[in-house]
Design an enzyme around this catalytic site. Structure first.
Site, PDB file in Angstrom:
ATOM      1  N   HIS A 138      25.373 -92.659  36.564  1.00 32.03           N
ATOM      2  CA  HIS A 138      24.040 -93.022  36.090  1.00 32.03           C
ATOM      3  C   HIS A 138      24.028 -93.148  34.571  1.00 32.03           C
ATOM      4  O   HIS A 138      24.602 -92.301  33.871  1.00 32.03           O
ATOM      5  CB  HIS A 138      23.021 -91.962  36.520  1.00 32.03           C
ATOM      6  CG  HIS A 138      22.732 -91.968  37.990  1.00 32.03           C
ATOM      7  ND1 HIS A 138      22.676 -90.819  38.747  1.00 32.03           N
ATOM      8  CD2 HIS A 138      22.490 -93.004  38.846  1.00 32.03           C
ATOM      9  CE1 HIS A 138      22.401 -91.136  40.007  1.00 32.03           C
ATOM     10  NE2 HIS A 138      22.286 -92.449  40.088  1.00 32.03           N
ATOM     11  N   TYR A 188      26.293 -87.882  33.615  1.00 27.69           N
ATOM     12  CA  TYR A 188      27.331 -86.939  34.073  1.00 27.69           C
ATOM     13  C   TYR A 188      27.399 -86.901  35.600  1.00 27.69           C
ATOM     14  O   TYR A 188      27.631 -85.842  36.193  1.00 27.69           O
ATOM     15  CB  TYR A 188      27.090 -85.521  33.534  1.00 27.69           C
ATOM     16  CG  TYR A 188      26.887 -85.418  32.052  1.00 27.69           C
ATOM     17  CD1 TYR A 188      27.429 -86.337  31.157  1.00 27.69           C
ATOM     18  CD2 TYR A 188      26.144 -84.367  31.515  1.00 27.69           C
ATOM     19  CE1 TYR A 188      27.240 -86.219  29.792  1.00 27.69           C
ATOM     20  CE2 TYR A 188      25.945 -84.232  30.150  1.00 27.69           C
ATOM     21  CZ  TYR A 188      26.490 -85.167  29.298  1.00 27.69           C
ATOM     22  OH  TYR A 188      26.291 -85.043  27.939  1.00 27.69           O
ATOM     23  N   HIS A 189      27.224 -88.063  36.236  1.00 27.93           N
ATOM     24  CA  HIS A 189      27.195 -88.130  37.691  1.00 27.93           C
ATOM     25  C   HIS A 189      28.344 -88.970  38.236  1.00 27.93           C
ATOM     26  O   HIS A 189      28.149 -89.816  39.123  1.00 27.93           O
ATOM     27  CB  HIS A 189      25.853 -88.691  38.163  1.00 27.93           C
ATOM     28  CG  HIS A 189      24.681 -87.852  37.790  1.00 27.93           C
ATOM     29  ND1 HIS A 189      23.380 -88.333  37.762  1.00 27.93           N
ATOM     30  CD2 HIS A 189      24.599 -86.544  37.417  1.00 27.93           C
ATOM     31  CE1 HIS A 189      22.557 -87.356  37.391  1.00 27.93           C
ATOM     32  NE2 HIS A 189      23.276 -86.270  37.170  1.00 27.93           N
ATOM     33  N   LEU A 190      29.546 -88.770  37.732  1.00 27.08           N
ATOM     34  CA  LEU A 190      30.711 -89.505  38.226  1.00 27.08           C
ATOM     35  C   LEU A 190      30.885 -89.254  39.726  1.00 27.08           C
ATOM     36  O   LEU A 190      30.767 -88.116  40.193  1.00 27.08           O
ATOM     37  CB  LEU A 190      31.965 -89.075  37.474  1.00 27.08           C
ATOM     38  CG  LEU A 190      32.000 -89.413  35.979  1.00 27.08           C
ATOM     39  CD1 LEU A 190      33.266 -88.834  35.346  1.00 27.08           C
ATOM     40  CD2 LEU A 190      31.929 -90.908  35.745  1.00 27.08           C
TER      41      LEU A 190
END
Length: 627
Positions: free
Chosen positions: A360, A548-550
């Site tokens: 995101h 920080y949504h890998l």
């Protein structure tokens, strides 16, 4: 041999020898010290054989270990490359909710990755922190508990080709994991390991309420439960903070109750669990040179000494969207041409490993305020390196907030301060919300520090990007950071969605509800031309950052099957955010925990029954109306 720190229940009964100030202070209000020691033992003293070896004691790994030893009766070795999240002088930073930024800027508890320069963000390199401790990113993240929308999982079922991942099948696993402090409903769990709560800080409640009211004034609905029937709208947010005001990581909820077991059932389960920290897995081990059956792992301790351990049943990767594909490729599972270029022997050609990377992209819309914010509690003096984190501009407020948490588990430090938020649709024809808001009663500079003035901000971005990136190896060296390229804003759809999100946020933040608070716009400033597409797009390119949504780098349907088994290889399974076929609409930690619960049952060969009455809100005339 190098010394590691395995945690075994009841191996030693004395209290830990390095209790931090956190646990000393908090013991006075009923907190129990761990009843096991941080005992040092050589890695070579470990058993060489377990039923399951789990790589990564993070958001998913702690769930998997707990369920396999407690419900499956299996012996498990849980390997974690990082440190414990307890037992050090600074462990309070991992436990205090308001201290969430402390570990984002260092690599003691954080892999501290960065992306490659982003072509569509003017060549900027973005920070990608990932948890490197027990609990993984659930011990590092912002503690926002967001499941995503029901239609995310209906989409998953289509992408995977299995109805077992639709909403009525995943909702029981969200509930199984959860221990919600709120009122009972058909969407909440109340006896699971993961504590979920809501906080309303008295000092900033008026401006938090103003944000929710602003959303309603702009024409959006109020929603009481974003994780229930109706995600769309503005209202209170859930957070993974427990009844005592501590961060509820998966280590906190799933692992430590076994390591300091009280019930006989937990004690028996704990005897089957070995947790090894500071053990960096280098590669998978196969049953012979021509075999595609994984039988164990090779790992290094802090001295560099290399050890091997084996699994009778399976090796389960829970190393995350970076670590799991990285380990597959280091072990010869991936795109054959790319592996051969690095001199890695190909065991199995799986071209989608490391592909389909999703994340995101988010930005802040900020305003200075006349009063009422977190500034008196959070702002520090800069320019003094690491010491700056402790040089508060109003230390009396910071000390009071800290002591309130250390002694009572309450107050301004017992919340993540994402207490309200919202979800909206960015355009007609969007069947469910694709823009998320976290409201913060303060202005954050560089994602880590608070501006030393009163202010507030909406943290927002589009939730279902169509851009796809890659994760590749930099070399065959297992200690080298991989090449992370989310490829943000690579499609015109993503550019338009972010532009729409920006303008709608600008509208919401200028509603009358903020009149008692607003001083002036900060970023963008009052002279910014909101109607200029070129200016808006340029501002987004320069001011956006990763959420920080890998995720999605070992996707179900292309790399693993519906149960997490790696296709084309035996004895190997993955259960973490990497196996998501696509991102959910919101923060990913809750969905990752659900996913781990569901795959743990798949390992056991069981399934919870579907919740046949599971329904969700459908906006009126959504095909032609944005709100």
């Amino acid at each position: 041999a190098g010394w590691l720190k395995p945690f075994r229940h009841n191996t030693v009964k004395q209290k830990a020898d390095r209790l931090s100030l956190l646990w000393c202070c908090r013991g006075f209000r009923g907190h129990q010290f761990p009843n096991m020691a941080l005992r040092r033992a050589a890695a070579s003293s470990l058993s060489k054989q377990y039923d399951y070896v789990i790589v990564g004691a993070g958001s998913a790994g702690c769930v998997m270990a707990h369920r396999l030893v407690k419900e499956h009766g299996a012996s498990v070795l849980l390997l974690e490359a990082g440190k414990s999240n307890r037992g050090s002088w600074d462990s309070w930073k991992n436990q205090m909710p308001a201290a969430l930024t402390f570990n984002l800027a260092n690599n003691k508890y954080n892999w501290d990755y960065h992306t490659l320069p982003q072509k569509h963000l003017d060549g900027r390199t973005l920070h990608q922190p990932r948890g490197k401790m027990l609990g993984g990113s659930s011990s590092l993240n912002a503690m926002a508990y967001v499941r995503g929308h029901a239609l995310d999982f209906e989409r998953w079922a289509d992408e995977i080709g299995s109805t077992h991942w639709d909403y009525k099948h995943v909702l029981p696993y969200f509930k199984k994991a959860q221990r919600h402090s709120g009122e009972a409903s058909a969407y909440r769990g109340h006896d699971g390991p993961l504590a979920v709560s809501r906080k309303r800080s008295r000092v900033v409640k008026p401006i938090n309420d103003a944000f929710v009211e602003a959303g309603v004034q702009a024409g959006y609905p109020y929603t009481e439960d974003m994780n229930g029937f109706m995600q769309e709208g503005f209202g209170p947010m859930d957070m993974t903070v427990d009844e005592k005001g501590e961060r509820a990581s998966t280590a906190h909820g799933y692992l430590w109750p076994l390591l300091k077991a009280r019930s006989e059932e937990d004690k028996r389960a704990a005897e089957r669990l070995t947790v090894l920290t500071s053990g960096h897995v280098r590669r998978l081990l196969f049953d012979g040179s021509d075999s595609k059956r994984v039988v164990g792992v090779e790992f290094a301790d802090t001295s560099g000494a290399v050890h091997q351990t084996f699994a009778d049943a399976e090796v389960i990767l829970c190393a995350g969207a970076v670590g799991s594909p990285q380990l597959l490729m280091l072990s010869g599972i991936g795109d054959a041409a790319e592996l051969e270029k690095l001199g890695i022997d190909v065991i199995h050609h799986s071209p989608e490993v490391g592909k389909n990377l999703q994340d995101h992209l988010e930005f802040y819309i900020q305003f200075l305020a006349k009063h009422t914010s977190l500034y008196p509690y959070a702002a520090t003096f800069g320019g003094f390196g690491g010491l700056s984190r402790y040089l508060f501009r109003q230390p009396w407020n910071a000390v009071a907030a800290g002591l309130g948490w250390f002694i009572l588990g309450r107050g301004m430090s017992a919340t993540n301060h994402f207490e309200v938020g919202g979800f909206i649709r960015s355009a007609p024809g969007k069947a469910h919300p694709d823009v998320q808001y976290h409201f913060i009663p303060g202005c954050v500079v560089g994602q880590l520090d608070f501006l030393p003035e009163h202010g507030y901000q909406a943290h927002c971005g589009a939730m279902r990007p169509t851009s796809r990136g890659t994760l590749r190896l930099a070399s065959k060296d297992p200690t080298a950071s991989p090449l992370i390229d989310p490829n943000f804003l690579a499609t015109e759809d993503d550019v338009v969605d972010q532009r729409n999100a920006f303008r709608m946020t600008h509208e919401i933040m200028r509603q009358k509800a903020f009149d008692p608070f607003v001083l002036k716009p900060l970023s963008p400033d009052a002279n910014f031309s909101v109607d200029d597409d070129v200016a808006v797009d340029a501002w987004i390119r320069q001011n956006s950052h990763s959420g920080y949504h890998l995720s999605c780098t070992c996707a179900m349907g292309s790399v693993v099957d519906q149960d997490g088994k790696v296709m084309g290889v035996e004895g190997l399974r993955i259960a973490d955010a990497s196996v998501m076929p696509s991102m959910t609409s919101g923060n990913l930690n809750a969905a990752t925990i659900m996913l781990a619960e569901k795959i743990a049952d798949a390992v056991r060969g069981v399934r919870l029954p579907a919740q046949e009455d599971a329904t969700w809100y459908v906006p009126d005339e959504w095909e032609r109306k944005q709100r």
